[in-house]
Design a protein around this motif. Structure first.
Motif, PDB file in Angstrom:
ATOM      1  N   UNK A  89      29.940  31.335 -27.703  1.00  0.00           N
ATOM      2  CA  UNK A  89      29.916  30.409 -26.563  1.00  0.00           C
ATOM      3  C   UNK A  89      30.990  29.340 -26.727  1.00  0.00           C
ATOM      4  N   UNK A  90      31.065  28.744 -27.911  1.00  0.00           N
ATOM      5  CA  UNK A  90      32.072  27.702 -28.147  1.00  0.00           C
ATOM      6  C   UNK A  90      33.483  28.270 -28.022  1.00  0.00           C
ATOM      7  N   UNK A  91      33.652  29.563 -28.336  1.00  0.00           N
ATOM      8  CA  UNK A  91      34.968  30.212 -28.218  1.00  0.00           C
ATOM      9  C   UNK A  91      35.292  30.614 -26.787  1.00  0.00           C
ATOM     10  N   UNK A  93      33.575  32.969 -24.907  1.00  0.00           N
ATOM     11  CA  UNK A  93      33.372  34.399 -24.653  1.00  0.00           C
ATOM     12  C   UNK A  93      32.386  34.674 -23.519  1.00  0.00           C
ATOM     13  N   UNK A  94      31.519  33.728 -23.197  1.00  0.00           N
ATOM     14  CA  UNK A  94      30.572  33.947 -22.104  1.00  0.00           C
ATOM     15  C   UNK A  94      30.157  32.607 -21.505  1.00  0.00           C
ATOM     16  N   UNK A  95      29.486  32.678 -20.365  1.00  0.00           N
ATOM     17  CA  UNK A  95      29.012  31.492 -19.664  1.00  0.00           C
ATOM     18  C   UNK A  95      27.494  31.500 -19.599  1.00  0.00           C
ATOM     19  N   UNK A  96      26.903  30.320 -19.370  1.00  0.00           N
ATOM     20  CA  UNK A  96      25.467  30.212 -19.147  1.00  0.00           C
ATOM     21  C   UNK A  96      25.241  29.414 -17.870  1.00  0.00           C
ATOM     22  N   UNK A  97      24.104  29.633 -17.250  1.00  0.00           N
ATOM     23  CA  UNK A  97      23.787  28.900 -16.028  1.00  0.00           C
ATOM     24  C   UNK A  97      23.391  27.474 -16.369  1.00  0.00           C
ATOM     25  N   UNK A  98      24.088  26.525 -15.758  1.00  0.00           N
ATOM     26  CA  UNK A  98      23.766  25.105 -15.904  1.00  0.00           C
ATOM     27  C   UNK A  98      23.726  24.505 -14.511  1.00  0.00           C
ATOM     28  N   UNK A 103      28.591  28.198 -16.450  1.00  0.00           N
ATOM     29  CA  UNK A 103      29.533  27.285 -17.095  1.00  0.00           C
ATOM     30  C   UNK A 103      29.858  27.804 -18.498  1.00  0.00           C
ATOM     31  N   UNK A 104      31.159  27.985 -18.755  1.00  0.00           N
ATOM     32  CA  UNK A 104      31.597  28.276 -20.113  1.00  0.00           C
ATOM     33  C   UNK A 104      31.719  26.955 -20.865  1.00  0.00           C
ATOM     34  N   UNK A 105      31.879  27.028 -22.162  1.00  0.00           N
ATOM     35  CA  UNK A 105      31.988  25.808 -22.960  1.00  0.00           C
ATOM     36  C   UNK A 105      33.168  24.958 -22.504  1.00  0.00           C
ATOM     37  N   UNK A 106      34.283  25.604 -22.170  1.00  0.00           N
ATOM     38  CA  UNK A 106      35.496  24.868 -21.812  1.00  0.00           C
ATOM     39  C   UNK A 106      35.385  24.207 -20.445  1.00  0.00           C
ATOM     40  N   UNK A 107      34.382  24.617 -19.643  1.00  0.00           N
ATOM     41  CA  UNK A 107      34.191  23.991 -18.331  1.00  0.00           C
ATOM     42  C   UNK A 107      33.201  22.837 -18.363  1.00  0.00           C
ATOM     43  N   UNK A 108      32.630  22.571 -19.531  1.00  0.00           N
ATOM     44  CA  UNK A 108      31.698  21.459 -19.659  1.00  0.00           C
ATOM     45  C   UNK A 108      32.454  20.139 -19.712  1.00  0.00           C
ATOM     46  N   UNK A 109      31.759  19.083 -19.323  1.00  0.00           N
ATOM     47  CA  UNK A 109      32.343  17.750 -19.480  1.00  0.00           C
ATOM     48  C   UNK A 109      32.495  17.443 -20.965  1.00  0.00           C
ATOM     49  N   UNK A 110      33.395  16.525 -21.289  1.00  0.00           N
ATOM     50  CA  UNK A 110      33.706  16.218 -22.684  1.00  0.00           C
ATOM     51  C   UNK A 110      32.465  15.789 -23.455  1.00  0.00           C
ATOM     52  N   UNK A 111      31.608  14.970 -22.808  1.00  0.00           N
ATOM     53  CA  UNK A 111      30.400  14.505 -23.508  1.00  0.00           C
ATOM     54  C   UNK A 111      29.416  15.653 -23.735  1.00  0.00           C
ATOM     55  N   UNK A 112      29.379  16.633 -22.807  1.00  0.00           N
ATOM     56  CA  UNK A 112      28.505  17.796 -22.976  1.00  0.00           C
ATOM     57  C   UNK A 112      29.004  18.680 -24.120  1.00  0.00           C
ATOM     58  N   UNK A 113      30.324  18.855 -24.205  1.00  0.00           N
ATOM     59  CA  UNK A 113      30.895  19.618 -25.315  1.00  0.00           C
ATOM     60  C   UNK A 113      30.570  18.959 -26.646  1.00  0.00           C
ATOM     61  N   UNK A 114      30.750  17.627 -26.697  1.00  0.00           N
ATOM     62  CA  UNK A 114      30.520  16.910 -27.939  1.00  0.00           C
ATOM     63  C   UNK A 114      29.061  16.971 -28.377  1.00  0.00           C
ATOM     64  N   UNK A 115      28.162  16.944 -27.377  1.00  0.00           N
ATOM     65  CA  UNK A 115      26.734  17.038 -27.705  1.00  0.00           C
ATOM     66  C   UNK A 115      26.430  18.340 -28.419  1.00  0.00           C
ATOM     67  N   UNK A 116      27.043  19.452 -27.958  1.00  0.00           N
ATOM     68  CA  UNK A 116      26.843  20.755 -28.596  1.00  0.00           C
ATOM     69  C   UNK A 116      27.475  20.767 -29.977  1.00  0.00           C
TER      70      UNK A 116
END
Length: 368
Positions: A89-91, A93-98, A103-116
């Motif tokens: 997911x972090x790479x 390779x796939x998306x999840x429903x949000x 949403x793939x990891x790269x489409x998350x907001x910066x704060x959402x990425x950092x939380x993960x």
């Protein structure tokens, strides 16, 4: 054996994550071997994989993972499915429903990425001998998906022989199930079912003994050549493998047939004629048993049609309970229905071809 609990951030786990397929999967700055030789392939479904990411996003606790120290590096003993789900997911390779959108990891907001990335995984790190670590691996198993018997054997007998055997019999679409062989065997290469089948046939059921004896062999050529010989023999003896026939042939113990009958003088054309006849014979209730019958002559594999209760009662009354062999009278429950003219001589399962024999005489007749 020393066991230590550590907290590992996802940012640390996914650093230098690389998936080279059959060559291997690594993470944690290249120091974690995510798929050691004894580990399974990735088997999580999309739903299970997405649930891992949802757990992390909501900061729920994820099940504890287990690593084993290997010099300055580590081997992942339990948690491969969750680890690969996170790394993929972090790479990206796939998306999840949000919120209803993928949403793939790269489409998350910066704060959402950092939380993960800041999420901490609970990891037990084990330091001990190889035998201690493998014993521990058998005990903890794989969380959420139980190991098969062959996967457990792989944990015990890891070595160069196993690495080469998995090249032929495991992975995705390995050579062992190509060229139509997949139509004749049951099971998943990923879950080691095909490897287990090959070993069972070659070792005549003594899989552990075979793996122990060959653990340090440089290759698994003997097993691979045996597997090819089995199916070359099947193709020669039973060349008709259209879709209708495959339904009868799939899952039969072809290796055991090969072991017992590879040197028999078998005529493919004659066998085909008899197969057609037996398929059309309504006395034969187990059509899958036809192949075993033609090779062994054992009628039990055909599950031949038996006399129904009404016929047995009528014949018992006609005989007045007298067994025609010993001329003694018996109660109905002490007698069994028997074909006057046996099936292999053209006898049918009809009232006119039925006789009631006492159990001793019927068993004696059946044993001849």
């Amino acid at each position: 054996m020393k066991i230590e609990l550590r907290k590992v951030k996802i940012s640390e786990l996914t650093r230098e994550y690389e998936d080279h397929g059959e060559v291997g999967v690594r993470g944690f700055g290249g120091k974690l071997n995510i798929r050691p030789a004894y580990q399974r392939e990735f088997v999580y479904s999309g739903k299970q994989r997405n649930a891992v990411i949802e757990t992390v996003r909501k900061l729920f606790p994820l099940n504890t993972m287990y690593w084993a120290s290997s010099g300055d590096d580590y081997e992942l003993m339990d948690g491969q499915q969750r680890t690969i789900s996170i790394c993929q997911y972090v790479s990206g390779d796939f998306s999840v429903l949000i919120d209803g959108s993928p949403k793939s990891f790269h489409n998350l907001a910066a704060n959402q990425q950092q939380q993960i990335l800041d999420y901490e995984l609970s990891v037990y790190v084990c330091d001990g001998s190889d035998s201690e670590k493998l014993d521990w691996f058998k005990i903890i198993n794989i969380a959420g998906v139980e190991l098969s018997n062959q996967e457990l054997r792989n944990a015990i007998y890891t070595g160069p022989w196993l690495a080469d055997a998995k090249r032929w019999f495991s992975r995705h679409n390995p050579p062992a199930v190509q060229e139509g062989r997949d139509k004749l065997v049951n099971g998943s290469p990923i879950r080691q079912d095909i490897l287990e089948t090959a070993l069972d046939w070659l070792s005549t059921g003594k899989i552990e003994q075979y793996m122990d004896a060959h653990q340090q062999d440089a290759d698994a050529d003997e097993l691979w050549q045996y597997w090819q010989a089995v199916f070359a023999w099947v193709k020669r003896v039973f060349p008709n493998q259209d879709s209708a026939r495959v339904r009868l042939m799939k899952g039969l113990p072809w290796g055991r047939f090969y072991n017992a009958h590879k040197d028999d003088k078998l005529n493919a054309a004659e066998l085909e004629r008899r197969i057609v006849y037996l398929i059309e014979d309504d006395e034969v209730e187990s059509k899958k048993g036809i192949y075993a019958y033609l090779l062994s002559g054992n009628e039990k594999t055909l599950n031949l049609r038996g006399f129904d209760e009404k016929t047995k009662q009528a014949v018992y009354a006609r005989q007045k309970g007298i067994c025609p062999v010993c001329a003694k009278r018996f109660e109905f429950q002490q007698m069994e229905a028997d074909h006057v003219i046996p099936w292999h001589r053209g006898g049918r399962t009809s009232a006119g071809n039925c006789q009631m024999l006492c159990m001793p005489d019927n068993r004696m007749k059946g044993g001849k």
